[in-house]
Design a protein around this motif. Sequence first.
Motif, short mmCIF file in Angstrom:
data_model
loop_
_atom_site.label_atom_id
_atom_site.label_comp_id
_atom_site.label_asym_id
_atom_site.label_seq_id
_atom_site.Cartn_x
_atom_site.Cartn_y
_atom_site.Cartn_z
N PHE A 30 12.38 1.50 -31.40
CA PHE A 30 12.95 2.73 -30.87
C PHE A 30 12.32 3.15 -29.55
O PHE A 30 12.95 3.83 -28.75
N GLY A 31 11.08 2.72 -29.30
CA GLY A 31 10.47 2.98 -28.01
C GLY A 31 11.21 2.24 -26.90
O GLY A 31 11.51 2.80 -25.84
N ILE A 32 11.53 0.97 -27.17
CA ILE A 32 12.31 0.19 -26.21
C ILE A 32 13.71 0.79 -26.04
O ILE A 32 14.23 0.91 -24.93
N THR A 50 10.32 12.25 -30.42
CA THR A 50 9.70 13.06 -31.48
C THR A 50 9.51 12.25 -32.75
O THR A 50 8.47 12.35 -33.42
N SER A 51 10.49 11.42 -33.09
CA SER A 51 10.35 10.62 -34.31
C SER A 51 9.27 9.56 -34.15
O SER A 51 8.57 9.23 -35.11
N ILE A 52 9.09 9.04 -32.94
CA ILE A 52 8.02 8.07 -32.69
C ILE A 52 6.66 8.75 -32.83
O ILE A 52 5.72 8.18 -33.38
N GLN A 53 6.55 9.98 -32.33
CA GLN A 53 5.29 10.71 -32.50
C GLN A 53 4.97 10.90 -33.98
O GLN A 53 3.83 10.72 -34.41
N ALA A 54 5.98 11.24 -34.76
CA ALA A 54 5.78 11.41 -36.20
C ALA A 54 5.37 10.08 -36.84
O ALA A 54 4.47 10.04 -37.69
N ALA A 55 6.01 9.01 -36.41
CA ALA A 55 5.68 7.69 -36.96
C ALA A 55 4.24 7.31 -36.61
O ALA A 55 3.54 6.71 -37.45
N MET A 56 3.77 7.66 -35.43
CA MET A 56 2.39 7.34 -35.06
C MET A 56 1.38 8.11 -35.89
O MET A 56 0.33 7.59 -36.25
N VAL A 57 1.70 9.36 -36.22
CA VAL A 57 0.84 10.12 -37.13
C VAL A 57 0.79 9.42 -38.49
O VAL A 57 -0.28 9.27 -39.09
N ILE A 132 8.79 18.74 -40.24
CA ILE A 132 7.38 18.39 -40.06
C ILE A 132 6.66 18.30 -41.40
O ILE A 132 5.69 17.57 -41.55
N TYR A 133 7.14 19.04 -42.40
CA TYR A 133 6.41 19.11 -43.67
C TYR A 133 6.22 17.77 -44.37
O TYR A 133 5.17 17.57 -45.01
N PRO A 134 7.13 16.79 -44.25
CA PRO A 134 6.82 15.50 -44.90
C PRO A 134 5.61 14.81 -44.25
O PRO A 134 4.80 14.19 -44.93
N ILE A 135 5.51 14.96 -42.94
CA ILE A 135 4.39 14.33 -42.23
C ILE A 135 3.08 15.04 -42.58
O ILE A 135 2.07 14.40 -42.85
#
Length: 176
Positions: A30-32, A50-57, A132-135
């Motif tokens: 998704f970054g590409i 935003t979803s990539i940031q969540a995935a990195m967390v 955000i709560y699942p993360i």
Amino acid sequence: MLHWTGRGIDAMSEFLGWLGWILILYCMCFGITDVFLRYVLNVPSMWIGTSIQAAMVLIACVGGAYALNHGSFVKLDLFYANASARTQAILDILTVPFTLLFLGVLIWKGIDAALLSIKLNQVTPTGVPIPIYPIKSMIPLAAIAVLLVVLKQLAIDIRTLVTGQPAREAFDDDTH
């Protein structure tokens, strides 16, 4: 009992490592895609970043137990690498109280933050509101997973200290 409990913790750690691998793949793909959409098609995505940031967390969360279980955290090898199995076990045991303190606070405060986020139905303040709560809920769960690995390693280190056998041998020989 230690043998089966340890195997369960190992399986959990491997699953978390696999999940981390999937998340890394997600971030790469998704970054590409985001770069392509933004710079080639001039159609920026409202949710990919935003979803990539969540995935990195989440990668940081799931990677901790996996890395600890595989001995991949950095150690001061100047003193540790050439030490005997018993000395390594003693050094590991001496660090456990600090680890437990850190994980205890992370679990305690992580649960508080997750419950508040769930209560408020917290979402990202972006064009596409992502929950955000699942993360935030994964943070204390991941800390509990790391705690289980720490307790498994503590049991191995205590057994190494008592028997003098290297850590892996002491663990694998348990047939109870």
